[in-house]
Every structure is written in structure tokens, then in C-alpha cells.
Design a protein around this motif. Structure first.
Motif, PDB file in Angstrom:
ATOM      1  N   CYS A 107      -9.035 -34.552  49.579  1.00 57.29           N
ATOM      2  CA  CYS A 107      -9.097 -36.043  49.915  1.00 57.29           C
ATOM      3  C   CYS A 107      -8.865 -36.454  51.170  1.00 57.29           C
ATOM      4  O   CYS A 107      -9.200 -37.159  51.640  1.00 57.29           O
ATOM      5  CB  CYS A 107      -8.233 -36.449  48.587  1.00 57.29           C
ATOM      6  SG  CYS A 107      -8.765 -36.210  47.077  1.00 57.29           S
ATOM      7  N   VAL A 108      -7.745 -35.549  51.575  1.00 58.31           N
ATOM      8  CA  VAL A 108      -7.185 -35.899  53.088  1.00 58.31           C
ATOM      9  C   VAL A 108      -8.200 -35.522  53.941  1.00 58.31           C
ATOM     10  O   VAL A 108      -8.401 -36.340  54.956  1.00 58.31           O
ATOM     11  CB  VAL A 108      -5.895 -35.078  53.268  1.00 58.31           C
ATOM     12  CG1 VAL A 108      -5.129 -35.386  54.626  1.00 58.31           C
ATOM     13  CG2 VAL A 108      -4.932 -35.310  52.169  1.00 58.31           C
ATOM     14  N   ALA A 109      -9.141 -34.443  53.838  1.00 55.13           N
ATOM     15  CA  ALA A 109      -9.999 -33.903  54.777  1.00 55.13           C
ATOM     16  C   ALA A 109     -11.228 -34.976  54.830  1.00 55.13           C
ATOM     17  O   ALA A 109     -11.705 -35.502  55.892  1.00 55.13           O
ATOM     18  CB  ALA A 109     -10.706 -32.720  54.249  1.00 55.13           C
ATOM     19  N   GLY A 110     -11.456 -35.591  53.517  1.00 56.11           N
ATOM     20  CA  GLY A 110     -12.291 -36.560  53.640  1.00 56.11           C
ATOM     21  C   GLY A 110     -11.949 -37.838  54.219  1.00 56.11           C
ATOM     22  O   GLY A 110     -12.928 -38.592  54.811  1.00 56.11           O
ATOM     23  N   ALA A 111     -10.576 -38.179  53.909  1.00 54.41           N
ATOM     24  CA  ALA A 111     -10.224 -39.580  54.615  1.00 54.41           C
ATOM     25  C   ALA A 111     -10.315 -39.365  56.339  1.00 54.41           C
ATOM     26  O   ALA A 111     -10.584 -40.385  56.903  1.00 54.41           O
ATOM     27  CB  ALA A 111      -8.533 -39.696  54.372  1.00 54.41           C
TER      28      ALA A 111
END
Length: 504
Positions: free
Chosen positions: A187-191
């Protein structure tokens, strides 16, 4: 740094693009390495539920097949919502899948939680990462892609010993809970995947994208006109039109005319066959080492060795494949690497003890890296860049079945004979067969292409000669016509002579 409103997130080919590459490195790393890393827990899960090897192998298989098969769905979602929300949602699904797996009471529930839910989450991580790199990078795209793809071996390197450590301390249920939390990093990578909008793009971005945008606008305009004859605003579309739009989208992603393409069919058959033996050895490597009495950490370390060699093999293969000697005949190089992969598996049962398995892991890592590095390059070489996206979609859907069946067939062989060597022999034989098939068929394809080229050239030259003859004839007729009025007095004279002769 705070960005000015209406400005791009840094220029193309750099700036924020490298942060995006880091995000892609994380999300692609998990997507590729996680299904292989989970294999560490198989022996224990098998003992816990009292199941057979083939039943446990289905967990990895379903996960891999879902990750590959859901590619087209992922592409459609990215086109609809952009990369950022899709990856973040994927990360959430991965976390939910693994956390719920920690509370499973049967192997069937594991199939659903680890196989389908986590597998689908990983699929939503994979495709958008590839797509977003293409948007941020133009000239440096090969480097960016290479760095992002390195996530797979790096993650496998770390996941294998980490999984073993987690298992020793927390058991498999505790490990699944922690892995679920770790997967939320997607999720962090996607952000980090900040979208590049047409309006917010910088001058440089706009310049390069302008051509593409106008083309896209025309295409979408045409599509809109086709799908809504009265040009209804997008929001007030009827359900029927939505359905039609959906069909059009599917046709745009999956160009079924590729099934008439000879090169594509050869590639497809060879690859579908190859995947029967491609993943099973990785899935069973650690359990096999434990089976012959090697301690858990050394068994997990074999996967790390494989990953380190794979990490070096991929870029090296890319450089070799790009050289002027190999590039024109890259299909032969690909066929060789598949057969080489098979040969490693065939020789694996001869490896006695830990040293033998380390040597096998090194060669397997090299062969695995070679195949992975050229998997998509060879497809692009055959079908061209324009039809590549569509081809990847079709190939991954077809490969799903054999990716799904490979490990369980290997597991069945282990269950039946109580020995791992037959599984390695099966995988080796299948891959040698696939490599040989691709080699022979590509030789035939190159021959046929050369013949067709000759024929085309001959045809191009032929009409010229026909044309020149026709032109000559036409010119001659024209001349006669042109000569007409000037020749008139002469003709009259001749007719007069004839009349005189007749008269006399």
C-alpha cells in the motif's frame, strides 16, 4: 518537497520517477517472490493438516496462477482508475488474505485465503507497476525496468531466511499474521505512484506526450462515437452501452487475431509446455533439502543462493541478448536457456548432500534468470511492440492452466514414489522438450519468413515489369492517337488515290 499546483511531479526520465521505481521494486518484488517464499512452510503445514504433498502444492499453484491469470483484469482496472488506487487495493487484499490464512482450520480455506485472495492482491501489484514505469520513463526505461525487476530476486533472498526465522519463533500461524502485516507495505509502495495527468504534466512531459495524447483522444473520440451514437455524456450512459464499451475494451486488450500469427502460436505452445516444469522445482527445493536431512536454515539458504545468482543472471542475459550477434536470433538463445534449465533439473537427482544442492541451486538460478530475462523480450520480438500488450494478456491466460498444474503434478509424483527425484526428472524432461520444440519450430519459422520475404520482393519487382510493359503499350497508343490529326492529309490523299484507282 512541496509541488507547485498544476506542475508535473518532476521531469520525465528522472526526479520523482526514481521514487516510483522504488515503489515498483517493492510491489513487483512481493508479487514475484512471495509465492516461492511461502514454500518454506509447506512441510510443516503438511504435517499439521496431515495432507499429501500434492494437496499442499496447490497453495502455491493457485497463488501463482491467480497472479498470472488476473493480469488482464488488472490492466482494465489501471486504465479505469490509474495505478495508485489499484496497487493500494492490491496491498490491502494481500494483507487481508495472509492474516485470514493464520486462522484457517482446513487446507481448503488456505487455498481461498492464500491462493485466491493473496494471489489476486499480488496480481494487482504487478501490472500497474510495469505500466507506471512506462509513463515516467522514456529514454531510461530499460534501466528503470531492470531496477524494478531486480525486486524479485532481492525479495526472494530476504524472504526465504526471514520466513524460516518467523516459523521457528512464531509457528506458521504467527508467521502468516506477520507476513500479512509486511505485505501491507505494498500500500505504501502504491502511494508513491503519483499519477501524471495531461493537465499537470510539465512542458517537457507535454511535449513528448502530446503526440500520444492526440492519438489517444482521436481513438477515444472514435470509440465514444461508436459506443454512443448520440454522443451522450459519459455519466448518463445506459447499461447496454456500458456493456458494449466493456466488450470493446476487452477486444482492445486481447487481440484474438494473434492466434493466426505463426510466431505467436509457436511461442505460446512452447511456453505453456515449459511452465509445467518451471515453478515446481523452486516450490519443492526447500522441502527436498529438509527431506534428505539438511537443517531448516541451510534449506532456506538454498533459495537465497538461487535468488542471488538469478539477480546477476538477469541483467547479464539482457546485455548478451541485446548484442548484435544474438539479437537477430534471440529465439534460439531463448530455446537454449529453456533446455539448459531442463538439463539442470535432470541432473539434480545426482546431487548428493548439501554441496551438490548448492551447485544445483547456482545452475538453476542462472538458468531461471536467463529464461525470465528473455520471457517478454522474445514475445515482443515476434509480435512487435504494437500488439505486445495484447499478446502478454493472452499468453498469461493460457499459461495459467499449466502454472496451476505444474507443482501438484510434481507433488503427486512425490506422494506416489516417496522420492523427489521423479519430480525433478519430470520437470527436466518437460523443459528439455519445450526448448527443443521451440528451437525446431523457430528454425522453421525463420525459414518460412525468409521465403515469404523473397516472395514479397519478387512480387514487388514483378508488377514493375508488367507496369512498364503496360505503360509502353499505352504510350504507343497515345502516340498513335496524337499522330491522328497530323496524319489526316496523308490519309485523305491515300483515300483520294484509291478512289481515283477505283474510278479509272
Amino acid at each position: 518537497p512541496a509541488m507547485l499546483p498544476g506542475r508535473a511531479p518532476g521531469p520525465l526520465d528522472g526526479g520523482w520517477g526514481w521514487v516510483v521505481v522504488f515503489g515498483a521494486f517493492v510491489s513487483m518484488g512481493f508479487a514475484y517472490a512471495f509465492p516461492k517464499g511461502v514454500a518454506i512452510f509447506f512441510k510443516e503445514i503438511q504435517d499439521f493438516f496431515g495432507t499429501s504433498y500434492s494437496e499442499v502444492a496447490w497453495v502455491s499453484s493457485i497463488m501463482l496462477a491467480t497472479t498470472y491469470g488476473a493480469g488482464p483484469i488488472s490492466s482494465i482496472l489501471v486504465n479505469r482508475y490509474g495505478s495508485r488506487p489499484v496497487v493500494m487495493f492490491g496491498g490491502l487484499l494481500c494483507g487481508v488474505g495472509m492474516v485470514s490464512a493464520a486462522f484457517c482450520t482446513s487446507i481448503l480455506q488456505l487455498y481461498i485465503c492464500v491462493g485466491f485472495i493473496t494471489g489476486f492482491g499480488l496480481a494487482l501489484n504487478l501490472q500497474p507497476s510495469v505500466i507506471i514505469i512506462g509513463k515516467y520513463f522514456l529514454k531510461r526505461r530499460p534501466i528503470a525496468n531492470g531496477l524494478a525487476m531486480a525486486g524479485s530476486p532481492v525479495m526472494l533472498c530476504t524472504l526465504a531466511p526471514l520466513n524460516q526465522f518467523l516459523f521457528d519463533n512464531f509457528g506458521w500461524r504467527g508467521s502468516f499474521l506477520i507476513l500479512g502485516a509486511i505485505l501491507l507495505n505494498c500500500c505504501v509502495a502504491g502511494a508513491l505512484f503519483r499519477p501524471i495527468g495531461a493537465a499537470t504534466g510539465s512542458v517537457k512531459t507535454q511535449a513528448t506526450e502530446k503526440g500520444k495524447d492526440t492519438l489517444k483522444e482521436e481513438v477515444t473520440k472514435d470509440a465514444m462515437e461508436m459506443s454512443s451514437p448520440m454522443n451522450v455524456p459519459r455519466e448518463t450512459k445506459t447499461e447496454e452501452e456500458g456493456g458494449k464499451d466493456c466488450c470493446e475494451k476487452i477486444n482492445r486488450y486481447l487481440d484474438f487475431s494473434l492466434f493466426k500469427h505463426r510466431g505467436f502460436l509457436i511461442y505460446l505452445i512452447g511456453n505453456v509446455l515449459m511452465f509445467l516444469g518451471f515453478f515446481a522445482p523452486i516450490v519443492f527445493l526447500a522441502p527436498y533439502a529438509k527431506h534428505i536431512g539438511i537443517d531448516e536454515y541451510s534449506a532456506a539458504f538454498l533459495l537465497s543462493i538461487l535468488a542471488i545468482v538469478d539477480m546477476i543472471a538477469r541483467p547479464t542475459t539482457g546485455i548478451i541478448a541485446n548484442s548484435k550477434w544474438v539479437r537477430p536470433r534471440i529465439q534460439y538463445f531463448f530455446s537454449f536457456s529453456i533446455a539448459f534449465n531442463g538439463a539442470c533439473h535432470l541432473l539434480c537427482p545426482l546431487a548428493s548432500g548439501y554441496t551438490g544442492l548448492v551447485v544445483y541451486s547456482i545452475f538453476f538460478g542462472l538458468a531461471f534468470g536467463m529464461v525470465c530475462a528473455m520471457l517478454f523480450e522474445t514475445l515482443m520480438d515476434l509480435v512487435g511492440a504494437a500488439r505486445f500488450t495484447s499478446a502478454v494478456g493472452l499468453v498469461t491466460i493460457a499459461e495459467c492452466c499449466t502454472i496451476l498444474l505444474g507443482p501438484p503434478i510434481g507433488g503427486t509424483l512425490i506422494d506416489t514414489f516417496g522420492d523427489y527425484k521423479y519430480m525433478f526428472i519430470k520437470c527436466g524432461a518437460v523443459m528439455v522438450l519445450a526448448g527443443t520444440f521451440l528451437f525446431i519450430m523457430n528454425y522453421y519459422n525463420y525459414r518460412m519468413l525468409a521465403k515469404e520475404e523473397k516472395k514479397k520482393k519478387a512480387e514487388e519487382e514483378d508488377p514493375k515489369s508488367v507496369r512498364t510493359e503496360n505503360e509502353g503499350r499505352n504510350n504507343w497508343n497515345k502516340e498513335i492517337v496524337r499522330d491522328g490529326p497530323e496524319m489526316e492529309p496523308l490519309r485523305e490523299e491515300q483515300e483520294g488515290l484509291k478512289k481515283e484507282a477505283n474510278g479509272t
